[in-house]
Design an enzyme around this catalytic site. Sequence first.
Site, short mmCIF file in Angstrom:
data_model
loop_
_atom_site.label_atom_id
_atom_site.label_comp_id
_atom_site.label_asym_id
_atom_site.label_seq_id
_atom_site.Cartn_x
_atom_site.Cartn_y
_atom_site.Cartn_z
N GLU A 91 -25.29 -5.43 21.13
CA GLU A 91 -24.34 -4.32 21.22
C GLU A 91 -24.45 -3.72 22.62
OE1 GLU A 91 -25.52 -3.44 16.58
OE2 GLU A 91 -26.09 -2.01 18.15
N HIS A 102 -22.37 -11.21 17.47
CA HIS A 102 -23.09 -11.33 16.21
C HIS A 102 -24.21 -12.36 16.36
CE1 HIS A 102 -19.78 -9.43 13.53
NE2 HIS A 102 -19.49 -9.19 14.80
N GLU A 104 -25.12 -14.92 14.58
CA GLU A 104 -24.69 -16.31 14.41
C GLU A 104 -23.95 -16.80 15.65
OE1 GLU A 104 -24.52 -14.44 10.24
OE2 GLU A 104 -24.31 -13.81 12.33
N CYS A 129 -21.35 -12.30 7.92
CA CYS A 129 -20.13 -11.55 7.64
C CYS A 129 -18.93 -12.49 7.74
CB CYS A 129 -19.99 -10.39 8.63
SG CYS A 129 -19.66 -10.91 10.33
N CYS A 132 -18.27 -14.00 11.17
CA CYS A 132 -19.12 -15.13 11.56
C CYS A 132 -18.78 -16.40 10.78
CB CYS A 132 -20.59 -14.77 11.37
SG CYS A 132 -21.16 -13.58 12.58
#
EC number: 3.5.4.5
Length: 294
Positions: A91, A102, A104, A129, A132
């Site tokens: 982030e 993310h 992944e 999620c 991903c």
Amino acid sequence: MHPRFQTAFGQLADNLQSALAPILADEHFPAMLTAEQVSTLKRESGLDEDALAFALLPLAAACARTDLSHFNVGAIARGISGTWYFGGNMEFLGATMQQTVHAEQSAIGHAWLRGEKGLAAITVNYTPCGHCRQFMNELNSGLDLRIHLPGRVPHTLRDYLPDAFGPKDLEIKTLLMDEQDHGFALEGDALTQAAIAAANKCHMPYSYSPSGVALECKDGRIFTGSYAENAAFNPTLPPLQGALNLLNLNGYDYPDIQRAILAEKADAPLIQWDATAATLKALGCNNIDRVLLG
């Protein structure tokens, strides 16, 4: 050993610690394990491949940069070459949430930018999620990719993404992690050439907007990122994120960046310059330039 690994390392079994210690000794351990290293760790720890990947997940999660959520996700992408690639979510304070990487994406992008030709499996410490799952469907492993989660039997991406929409629905034949070379001539200094080389291997079958980023650290080390589009558009990974991901996984920090180059076409339908410059400036890098692809 990089300080970020110390807590997770201390919680590993003694035999695994002993086997890992020489590998992690370098402060710039590249967050990847060769097939030979994986074999050694399996032998010394007595763990099978799946159990070893789960045991190492806390080290991957330690690579996460979660200044906003403080929620570390770790992933290990297992290449068909036998090499394992760590990944962690990222982030960026001062940028936008859309710039997030993310875990992944981090592990998969790591594998791709290291030259891996395909993935056999990915191990993650939390359920992927939807973003991903869609990102993974762009891979040349397709819906057969095995996903391993703690406390669950392995499933394929097909199980996690039923009735999937992906590149094949758009008649795209060349997939993410397939070898690509867009043929732009290398020119300029080493950093500029690195950015062009990154653009040459990018995956952009939907917009035909090639781009690549190269970051130079104060010690001269260069990290590159290639643009990776997705059939669903939003899960696309920008080139800057690819480069920042490699920089972070290799134990460098944003203040280590002294110069950045973006390579892209001036007349491309999609332009990376504004978002790239804004994110880099938010991270403290103002020495940013652009080279235009011919």
